[in-house]
Design an enzyme around this catalytic site. Structure first.
Site, PDB file in Angstrom:
ATOM      1  N   GLU A 426       0.702   4.448   7.333  1.00  0.00           N
ATOM      2  CA  GLU A 426      -0.387   4.601   6.352  1.00  0.00           C
ATOM      3  C   GLU A 426       0.031   5.427   5.139  1.00  0.00           C
ATOM      4  O   GLU A 426      -0.765   6.151   4.560  1.00  0.00           O
ATOM      5  CB  GLU A 426      -1.642   5.203   7.004  1.00  0.00           C
ATOM      6  CG  GLU A 426      -2.141   4.462   8.217  1.00  0.00           C
ATOM      7  CD  GLU A 426      -2.319   2.971   7.975  1.00  0.00           C
ATOM      8  OE1 GLU A 426      -2.586   2.579   6.834  1.00  0.00           O
ATOM      9  OE2 GLU A 426      -2.179   2.197   8.926  1.00  0.00           O
ATOM     10  N   GLY A 427       1.296   5.306   4.769  1.00  0.00           N
ATOM     11  CA  GLY A 427       1.834   6.094   3.670  1.00  0.00           C
ATOM     12  C   GLY A 427       2.455   7.355   4.237  1.00  0.00           C
ATOM     13  O   GLY A 427       1.761   8.182   4.819  1.00  0.00           O
TER      14      GLY A 427
END
Length: 565
Positions: A426-427
């Protein structure tokens, strides 16, 4: 040791620390009375303790596997997922129009953390679906919403996110997956995606993939990307799963942890898909999913920290070793007790930050512009600090166990192996920190300074009662204010060089702020834990600020040759 959902801690945080009553005072959530909140926490805790937690070890020892193109999930996962779906926990935050509960994100975050602590690998499945539901509610056509949302909310169908490709990881704009109009109002999706969490399963009727792809007229980079909904089975005229779509699971990854969660390489070969949102507007729609998932990832890692802390404490209270006083157990040794105290204090701080972020999201959805800005500011902090807490606390848990922590049978190592991915997906946390000092500081630091104002006001109010704890928090807030003023005056390249130190310094301050609130509202136990955090851990902020102010030169002066052996 059996996992026990920390229901009482959630009640205390909601009622006494983060001000959840501000959310329930809004028209949107007026029906969420204290009785409703208590019932939700209690029922979710019961499911986590009795149904999900026993599956955690089974998923680690018996990973998901691919047999003749069919994903076979870990023993008991189908029954565990059924309990989640039938309890309504997949669609907790979804709108009531399509069958959701419409619960506040703060309450959803509590439940997601409990599920993550009980069985992270399985909880990843509903987390992905929750993110897809939010994206469809915000961006999909009424027709797509009517067909997919009821099935996703009920848990009959599951959802995924398809971003990463072999050559396009964090650089999403480099993707090569294509979307060709087919003349029927739909599109044909062709390409390969990797690292797809819960890409398939053997317990839901359908899997709806959210896939980033580029239309023929799509510009290079992220501005030319569109988002498509691509189901495993194409719904028939009655909305039931029909013919098999042109997609397949190529392989499952062999991972360090979360073995029960099938992470796949997906192949799309002219698969039929439906556009979600506007053409070339895929990143905006996908960010709706990702921001939900980022808070969810932070909270699930805090859940792992909780589980690791419980296991370490139970072991330390039973294990006799050396000349310990009191009970004779190793918990009496100062070093062991300091590790356990750090685990508990850090878990509380990270939990408070995730819930504060969720509260800001709730208030922002009601139209509060200041709350929206705060939610944007806190999201990268919640994700990064929550995941680092999960990893660091799990690592300390192994140390408390000593040699037995390195032995797989105790389960201590699984917590670290499972939590490790959370800082990556998610980053990555580095990207989160760059987002914090970049986009989230485009207001000149206004949202950050408003939060610092609130922290200082809280410390001022606490001075009369507990000055020995309030004063260090006030001073740390002033230090953070000065660091923020310095940061926003720097060019972006220099901000990025100090992004992680800045984020960690802010997280340390936030942790102290919430511990101070807990000390005021709680009993002696809360005050003693706050004293440990403020006196032993808050001083670490100074080191982070020093690293920030050192600028990029100490880092960028090193070339590849300097880093070679």
């Amino acid at each position: 040791m059996p996992f026990h959902a920390p229901v009482e801690d959630f009640r205390f945080l909601l009622e006494k620390v983060i001000g959840f009553s501000e959310v329930t005072a809004t028209p949107r959530h007026a029906e969420v009375t204290p009785d409703v909140t208590d019932a939700i926490l209690t029922e979710a805790g019961r499911m986590c303790d009795g149904i999900l937690a026993p599956l955690n070890r089974a998923g680690d020892l018996h990973p998901a596997r691919l047999e003749n193109g069919v994903v076979r999930t870990s023993p008991g996962y189908a029954e565990g997922y059924r309990a989640i779906a039938e309890g309504g926990w997949v669609g907790m935050a979804a709108g009531e129009a399509h069958g959701g509960m419409g619960l506040p994100m703060a309450l959803v975050t509590c439940v997601n953390e409990m599920m993550g602590g009980a069985c992270l690998a399985l909880q990843l499945n509903p987390l992905m679906t929750q993110a897809e539901i939010e994206a469809l509610e915000a961006h999909a056509s009424p027709e797509l919403q009517a067909l997919y949302l009821p099935k996703l909310i009920s848990g009959e169908w599951c959802g995924t996110m398809n971003l990463t490709e072999p050559q396009a990881g964090s650089d999403v704009g480099a993707l090569r997956t294509r979307a060709e109009p087919d003349g029927e109002g739909t599109y044909r999706i062709t390409g390969q995606k990797i690292y797809i969490t819960w890409a398939d399963n053997d317990f839901s009727d359908n899997v709806a993939h959210m896939v980033l792809a580029r239309l023929p007229d799509g510009a290079a980079g992220t501005k030319g990307i569109s988002l498509f909904l691509v189901p495993k089975y194409i719904p028939d005229a009655e909305g039931k799963p029909g013919e098999v779509n042109s997609l397949r699971v190529v392989s499952l990854e062999h991972k360090l942890g979360i073995h029960g969660s099938p992470t796949a390489v997906m192949e799309y070969d002219g698969a039929k898909g439906w556009l979600v949102g506007e053409p070339h507007g895929g990143m905006a729609a996908m960010f709706t999913m990702m921001n939900t998932a980022r808070l969810g990832v932070g909270s699930q890692a805090v859940g792992v920290a909780e589980a690791a802390t419980q296991a370490a404490l139970a072991y330390a209270q039973e294990r006799r070793q050396g000349r310990a006083g009191g009970t004779g157990a190793i918990v009496e040794h100062a070093d062991v007790r300091a590790m356990l105290a750090r685990m508990r204090a850090e878990t509380f701080a990270a939990r408070a930050i995730t819930l504060a972020c969720a509260k800001a999201i709730d208030l922002g959805r009601g139209g509060d512009a200041g709350a929206k800005a705060r939610a944007a500011l806190l999201t990268p902090i919640a994700k990064t600090f929550g995941t680092e807490t999960g990893i660091n606390v799990a690592d300390l848990g192994i140390q408390v166990h000593g040699g037995m922590g390195f032995i797989e049978e105790t389960g201590a190592a699984q917590f670290l192996r499972d939590a490790r991915i959370t800082a990556i997906y998610e980053g990555t946390n580095g990207i989160q920190a760059m987002d914090l000092v970049g986009r989230k500081m485009m207001d000149g630091g206004e949202a950050a300074q408003a939060l610092i104002d609130e922290i200082e006001a809280g410390a001022e109010a606490a001075r009369a009662e507990i000055p020995d704890l309030a004063e260090p928090v006030w001073q740390a807030a002033e230090t953070m204010r000065e660091a923020t003023e310095w940061l926003v005056a720097q060019p972006m390249a220099e901000r990025f060089a100090g992004a992680m130190p800045y984020l960690r310094a802010f997280a340390r301050l936030l942790g102290a702020h919430y511990h101070l609130r807990a000390a005021q509202a709680g009993d002696g136990k809360r005050r003693r834990l706050a004293a440990f955090y403020i006196r032993r851990m808050l001083p670490e902020q100074a080191a982070h600020i020093a690293a920030l102010r050192a600028g990029p030169e100490p880092v960028m002066a090193l070339d590849a040759g300097d880093l070679a052996p």
